[in-house]
Design a protein around this motif. Structure first.
Motif, short mmCIF file in Angstrom:
data_model
loop_
_atom_site.label_atom_id
_atom_site.label_comp_id
_atom_site.label_asym_id
_atom_site.label_seq_id
_atom_site.Cartn_x
_atom_site.Cartn_y
_atom_site.Cartn_z
N UNK A 62 0.82 -1.21 0.00
CA UNK A 62 0.00 0.00 0.00
C UNK A 62 0.86 1.27 0.00
N UNK A 63 2.16 1.17 0.35
CA UNK A 63 3.07 2.34 0.35
C UNK A 63 4.13 2.11 -0.71
N UNK A 64 3.91 2.57 -1.93
CA UNK A 64 4.82 2.22 -3.01
C UNK A 64 6.18 2.95 -2.96
N UNK A 65 6.28 4.04 -2.22
CA UNK A 65 7.54 4.77 -2.19
C UNK A 65 8.57 4.02 -1.37
N UNK A 66 9.86 4.31 -1.54
CA UNK A 66 10.86 3.58 -0.75
C UNK A 66 10.70 3.88 0.73
N UNK A 67 10.92 2.90 1.53
CA UNK A 67 10.78 3.06 2.97
C UNK A 67 12.02 3.77 3.51
N UNK A 68 11.78 4.84 4.25
CA UNK A 68 12.88 5.62 4.83
C UNK A 68 13.12 5.08 6.23
N UNK A 69 14.19 4.31 6.37
CA UNK A 69 14.41 3.63 7.63
C UNK A 69 15.69 4.06 8.34
N UNK A 70 16.71 4.46 7.59
CA UNK A 70 17.96 4.81 8.24
C UNK A 70 18.64 5.94 7.48
N UNK A 71 19.85 6.30 7.90
CA UNK A 71 20.56 7.43 7.29
C UNK A 71 20.90 7.17 5.83
N UNK A 72 21.19 5.95 5.47
CA UNK A 72 21.52 5.67 4.08
C UNK A 72 20.32 5.92 3.18
N UNK A 73 19.14 5.64 3.66
CA UNK A 73 17.95 5.91 2.86
C UNK A 73 17.66 7.41 2.77
N UNK A 74 17.93 8.15 3.86
CA UNK A 74 17.66 9.59 3.85
C UNK A 74 18.65 10.35 2.98
N UNK A 75 19.94 10.07 3.12
CA UNK A 75 20.97 10.86 2.44
C UNK A 75 21.61 10.14 1.27
N UNK A 76 21.31 8.93 1.06
CA UNK A 76 21.99 8.16 0.02
C UNK A 76 23.18 7.43 0.62
N UNK A 77 23.81 6.63 -0.18
CA UNK A 77 24.93 5.82 0.31
C UNK A 77 26.13 6.73 0.57
N UNK A 78 26.70 6.61 1.76
CA UNK A 78 27.84 7.43 2.13
C UNK A 78 29.12 6.61 2.10
N UNK A 79 30.23 7.30 1.83
CA UNK A 79 31.53 6.66 1.87
C UNK A 79 31.95 6.50 3.34
N UNK A 80 32.70 5.47 3.63
CA UNK A 80 33.17 5.34 5.01
C UNK A 80 34.12 6.50 5.36
N UNK A 81 34.13 6.89 6.62
CA UNK A 81 34.95 8.02 7.05
C UNK A 81 36.42 7.66 6.93
N UNK A 82 37.17 8.64 6.46
CA UNK A 82 38.62 8.45 6.35
C UNK A 82 39.29 9.14 7.52
#
Length: 170
Positions: A10-30
């Motif tokens: 019933x909710x076709x949009x992507x589920x926003x569950x964590x930071x990766x979903x909110x901001x996109x995939x992040x690179x690991x901290x250097x």
């Protein structure tokens, strides 16, 4: 009739569950600092900063000795500026005011500040006026030369003055 479960979301949009979903995939901290702290403290600018003592840190050294420092509470009170003949019944904090607080002739450095020197007055009480040259004059011009018998106006220092009437070497 039995109801069949619907497989429709019933909710076709992507589920926003964590930071990766909110901001996109992040690179690991250097690691921001290439050199560890204990090694970086032996290089500039940390070495330069830690090599200079402040007045407070120099006084906290084990080998620091101040011959004018009071040894105990009695010495501290005896060195105070309080005079019971002039100021009777002063407060407790006024009784222990030290000489360094009110005068500059004690010979001790209390703060890391350069004291501004007072301006020296002119002996004749008038300001010295320094004037600039308004026009740059040619140093090779004969007109600006000082009048003497021997001028460099002609070849190799030979010149002739009409009023004397002769040739002279400089």
């Amino acid at each position: 009739m039995a109801m069949a479960q619907s497989s429709r979301n019933p909710y076709p949009f992507p589920k926003l569950q964590n930071d990766d979903d909110f901001q996109g995939r992040r690179e690991p901290e250097t690691i921001c600092y290439p050199v560890p702290t204990h090694l970086a403290q032996r290089q500039l600018p940390w070495l330069r900063i830690s090599g200079q003592h402040t007045l407070s840190s120099a006084r906290h050294e084990a080998y620091h000795f101040d011959p004018f420092a009071p040894n105990d509470d009695l010495d501290f009170v005896l060195k105070s500026t309080y005079n019971h003949h002039e100021g009777l019944l002063k407060d407790k904090n006024e009784v222990v005011f030290q000489h360094e607080t009110f005068s500059d002739d004690h010979g001790r450095v209390l703060k890391n500040r350069v004291k501004p020197l007072p301006e020296k007055k002119m002996p004749l009480n008038h300001p010295l006026i320094i004037s600039g040259q308004t026009k740059k004059e040619n140093i090779n011009s004969v007109k600006t030369a000082i009048g003497r018998r021997h001028l460099n106006a002609t070849r190799n220092g030979y010149s002739r003055k009409k009023e004397i009437g002769g040739f002279f070497l400089p």
